[in-house]
Scaffold this motif. Structure first.
Motif, PDB file in Angstrom:
ATOM      1  N   GLN A 293       1.428   6.106  80.078  1.00  0.00           N
ATOM      2  CA  GLN A 293       0.958   5.173  81.105  1.00  0.00           C
ATOM      3  C   GLN A 293       2.116   4.409  81.744  1.00  0.00           C
ATOM      4  N   ILE A 294       3.132   4.071  80.965  1.00  0.00           N
ATOM      5  CA  ILE A 294       4.273   3.381  81.569  1.00  0.00           C
ATOM      6  C   ILE A 294       5.056   4.336  82.474  1.00  0.00           C
ATOM      7  N   PHE A 295       5.151   5.618  82.074  1.00  0.00           N
ATOM      8  CA  PHE A 295       5.841   6.591  82.928  1.00  0.00           C
ATOM      9  C   PHE A 295       5.048   6.859  84.206  1.00  0.00           C
ATOM     10  N   ALA A 296       3.714   6.954  84.110  1.00  0.00           N
ATOM     11  CA  ALA A 296       2.893   7.186  85.305  1.00  0.00           C
ATOM     12  C   ALA A 296       2.979   5.999  86.256  1.00  0.00           C
ATOM     13  N   ALA A 297       2.935   4.781  85.720  1.00  0.00           N
ATOM     14  CA  ALA A 297       3.026   3.586  86.562  1.00  0.00           C
ATOM     15  C   ALA A 297       4.381   3.518  87.260  1.00  0.00           C
ATOM     16  N   TRP A 298       5.430   3.867  86.528  1.00  0.00           N
ATOM     17  CA  TRP A 298       6.780   3.838  87.095  1.00  0.00           C
ATOM     18  C   TRP A 298       6.957   4.902  88.176  1.00  0.00           C
ATOM     19  N   LYS A 299       6.583   6.138  87.870  1.00  0.00           N
ATOM     20  CA  LYS A 299       6.851   7.253  88.782  1.00  0.00           C
ATOM     21  C   LYS A 299       5.890   7.289  89.959  1.00  0.00           C
ATOM     22  N   LEU A 300       4.603   7.076  89.709  1.00  0.00           N
ATOM     23  CA  LEU A 300       3.583   7.283  90.742  1.00  0.00           C
ATOM     24  C   LEU A 300       3.220   6.012  91.489  1.00  0.00           C
ATOM     25  N   LEU A 301       3.432   4.845  90.867  1.00  0.00           N
ATOM     26  CA  LEU A 301       3.082   3.573  91.508  1.00  0.00           C
ATOM     27  C   LEU A 301       4.301   2.722  91.836  1.00  0.00           C
ATOM     28  N   GLY A 302       5.485   3.170  91.419  1.00  0.00           N
ATOM     29  CA  GLY A 302       6.698   2.399  91.675  1.00  0.00           C
ATOM     30  C   GLY A 302       6.777   1.101  90.887  1.00  0.00           C
ATOM     31  N   TYR A 303       6.127   1.063  89.721  1.00  0.00           N
ATOM     32  CA  TYR A 303       6.098  -0.178  88.924  1.00  0.00           C
ATOM     33  C   TYR A 303       7.509  -0.527  88.463  1.00  0.00           C
ATOM     34  N   ASP A 304       7.851  -1.794  88.593  1.00  0.00           N
ATOM     35  CA  ASP A 304       9.209  -2.256  88.286  1.00  0.00           C
ATOM     36  C   ASP A 304       9.129  -3.598  87.555  1.00  0.00           C
ATOM     37  N   ARG A 305       9.701  -3.621  86.354  1.00  0.00           N
ATOM     38  CA  ARG A 305       9.689  -4.873  85.582  1.00  0.00           C
ATOM     39  C   ARG A 305      10.884  -4.860  84.627  1.00  0.00           C
ATOM     40  N   CYS A 306      11.691  -5.902  84.677  1.00  0.00           N
ATOM     41  CA  CYS A 306      12.900  -5.956  83.869  1.00  0.00           C
ATOM     42  C   CYS A 306      12.663  -6.714  82.559  1.00  0.00           C
ATOM     43  N   TYR A 318      10.954  -0.545  79.194  1.00  0.00           N
ATOM     44  CA  TYR A 318      10.646  -1.259  80.439  1.00  0.00           C
ATOM     45  C   TYR A 318      10.964  -0.361  81.633  1.00  0.00           C
ATOM     46  N   PRO A 319      10.122  -0.437  82.708  1.00  0.00           N
ATOM     47  CA  PRO A 319      10.256   0.474  83.855  1.00  0.00           C
ATOM     48  C   PRO A 319      11.054  -0.151  85.000  1.00  0.00           C
ATOM     49  N   ILE A 320      12.037   0.584  85.482  1.00  0.00           N
ATOM     50  CA  ILE A 320      12.850   0.119  86.608  1.00  0.00           C
ATOM     51  C   ILE A 320      12.801   1.149  87.732  1.00  0.00           C
ATOM     52  N   SER A 321      12.190   0.787  88.847  1.00  0.00           N
ATOM     53  CA  SER A 321      12.165   1.682  90.011  1.00  0.00           C
ATOM     54  C   SER A 321      13.208   1.266  91.052  1.00  0.00           C
ATOM     55  N   ARG A 322      13.752   0.033  90.909  1.00  0.00           N
ATOM     56  CA  ARG A 322      14.811  -0.449  91.809  1.00  0.00           C
ATOM     57  C   ARG A 322      16.032  -0.802  90.956  1.00  0.00           C
ATOM     58  N   ARG A 324      19.293  -2.161  89.410  1.00  0.00           N
ATOM     59  CA  ARG A 324      20.043  -3.385  89.690  1.00  0.00           C
ATOM     60  C   ARG A 324      20.791  -3.833  88.438  1.00  0.00           C
ATOM     61  N   LYS A 325      21.726  -4.713  88.632  1.00  0.00           N
ATOM     62  CA  LYS A 325      22.568  -5.207  87.552  1.00  0.00           C
ATOM     63  C   LYS A 325      21.728  -5.865  86.465  1.00  0.00           C
ATOM     64  N   ARG A 326      22.064  -5.578  85.208  1.00  0.00           N
ATOM     65  CA  ARG A 326      21.444  -6.149  84.014  1.00  0.00           C
ATOM     66  C   ARG A 326      20.045  -5.576  83.733  1.00  0.00           C
ATOM     67  N   CYS A 327      19.583  -4.644  84.546  1.00  0.00           N
ATOM     68  CA  CYS A 327      18.290  -4.002  84.268  1.00  0.00           C
ATOM     69  C   CYS A 327      18.496  -2.498  84.065  1.00  0.00           C
ATOM     70  N   SER A 328      18.899  -1.823  85.112  1.00  0.00           N
ATOM     71  CA  SER A 328      19.265  -0.407  85.051  1.00  0.00           C
ATOM     72  C   SER A 328      20.165  -0.159  86.252  1.00  0.00           C
ATOM     73  N   PRO A 329      21.449  -0.489  86.117  1.00  0.00           N
ATOM     74  CA  PRO A 329      22.337  -0.527  87.280  1.00  0.00           C
ATOM     75  C   PRO A 329      22.566   0.807  87.972  1.00  0.00           C
ATOM     76  N   SER A 330      22.433   1.937  87.254  1.00  0.00           N
ATOM     77  CA  SER A 330      22.840   3.216  87.828  1.00  0.00           C
ATOM     78  C   SER A 330      21.691   4.117  88.268  1.00  0.00           C
ATOM     79  N   GLU A 331      20.464   3.908  87.737  1.00  0.00           N
ATOM     80  CA  GLU A 331      19.386   4.841  88.067  1.00  0.00           C
ATOM     81  C   GLU A 331      18.023   4.203  87.846  1.00  0.00           C
TER      82      GLU A 331
END
Length: 356
Positions: A293-306, A318-322, A324-331
């Protein structure tokens, strides 16, 4: 299937001689006749795309060669339509639906979810409602009229996401059957090779080998490097081949699709142990969310939470779709913190509330 009708007319032995010629041999007349126009079955689209919970029509129509497209059958025999699902073992097929005249029968998990569209006399298209993850795959439409039959194959693809999974025990701890259960427990199914290949083309890079639904063990590499087959190898899906399903142990690649519900991070005044997190979701009218469910929310709904949060399997992610520094800086990714001590480590929690 083209059939030939042989009509053999042979004069009876011992008959009286021909009155005009007593030496005339017995007559043997053979008539060879083609059994009408050949039956053709056609799928207007070879691939159909949908998602879990959706409705879909797998196209299939039948005609007779050299006849009007509006002509469904010869009228001599009843038309029998049979839909089956093809498996990785091409000698086996799973029955889905059969129709002949007014008789209809569906099978297994398809009961109550399949029917023929029948928009015209020659329409054998299959309607599937409330699509499930396991509905993904190749379907065969077979039309039979007397001794004539023909088939067409349609592939049902599902929108979704492939994700690698290993349990709390760590890397390479699942045999094939345990891998199946692990995916099911995380609201997913084992991924097929085609699904893994599509994920690799979309950038999935993972250096641990995992089971696929056909019983093979493979892993996708987009950035070749020494620990993952060598730096000088080309990108691709690495194939370990087929292994003993009971004794061999690897990770697994799972596949999930859209869900009918709400995935969310629970706002809570304090951080929680695992048991406290489970109870907090229940108190909020939900359940602790699963990895699928976390992967579906991230990939299909763009869910983003640091914010790192507990999930049902005891992992923290935790899912990062954007990025940024200190969350998932590279991807963009679902970040994996690990499997912390359930009794002493404190985190937030991700919940899931299903809609009826």
């Amino acid at each position: 299937m083209k059939t030939l009708l042989f009509l053999v007319l042979i004069s009876a032995c011992g008959a009286e001689p021909h009155p005009g010629n007593s030496s005339l041999e017995h007559e043997r007349i053979v008539h060879i006749q083609e059994n009408g126009p050949r039956l053709l079955v056609v799928a207007e689209q070879a691939k159909i795309f949908s998602h879990r919970g959706g409705n879909v029509t797998l196209p299939c129509k039948f005609y007779h060669e050299h006849s009007s497209s509006a002509t469904a059958g010869s009228g001599t025999h009843k038309i029998r339509v049979k839909w089956t699902k093809l498996t990785y073992d091409y000698l086996k097929e799973v029955d889905v639906f059969v129709a002949m005249g007014h008789h209809r029968k569906s099978y297994g998990g398809y009961q109550g979810r399949v029917s023929l569209r029948e928009s015209s006399e020659n329409d054998a298209s299959l309607v599937i409602t409330n699509i499930r993850l396991e509905d993904y795959g190749r379907y065969k439409c077979e039309v039979i009229e007397g001794l004539e039959d023909d088939t067409a194959v349609v592939t049902l693809n599902l929108e979704g996401v492939v994700f690698p999974y290993s349990p709390r025990l760590g890397r390479y701890n699942l045999n094939f059957h345990e891998a199946q259960r692990a995916c099911a427990e995380q609201d997913s199914v084992m991924a097929s090779f085609d699904q893994l290949y599509d994920a690799w083309r979309s950038g999935l890079d993972w250096c641990n080998a995992g089971w696929l639904s056909d019983g093979s063990v493979q892993y996708p590499i987009t950035k070749p490097r020494e620990p993952c087959g060598g730096r000088n190898t080309v990108p691709g899906v690495r194939n370990y081949g087929f292994w003993d399903k009971d004794k061999s142990r690897y990770d697994v690649f799972c596949f999930t699709s859209n869900f009918n519900g709400r995935f969310y991070y629970l706002i809570h005044p304090t951080k929680l142990t695992y048991d406290e997190a489970v109870q907090a979701c229940l108190k909020d009218g939900s359940q602790i969310a699963k990895v699928g469910q976390i992967f579906a929310a991230w990939k299909l709904l763009g869910y983003d939470r640091c914010d790192a949060g507990w999930l049902a399997d005891g992992s923290v992610r935790y899912p990062i779709s954007r990025p940024r520094k200190r969350c998932s800086p590279s991807e963009a990714a679902v970040r994996f913190v690990g499997f912390p001590d359930k009794k002493h480590k404190l985190y937030g929690v991700y919940c899931f509330r299903a809609y009826n």
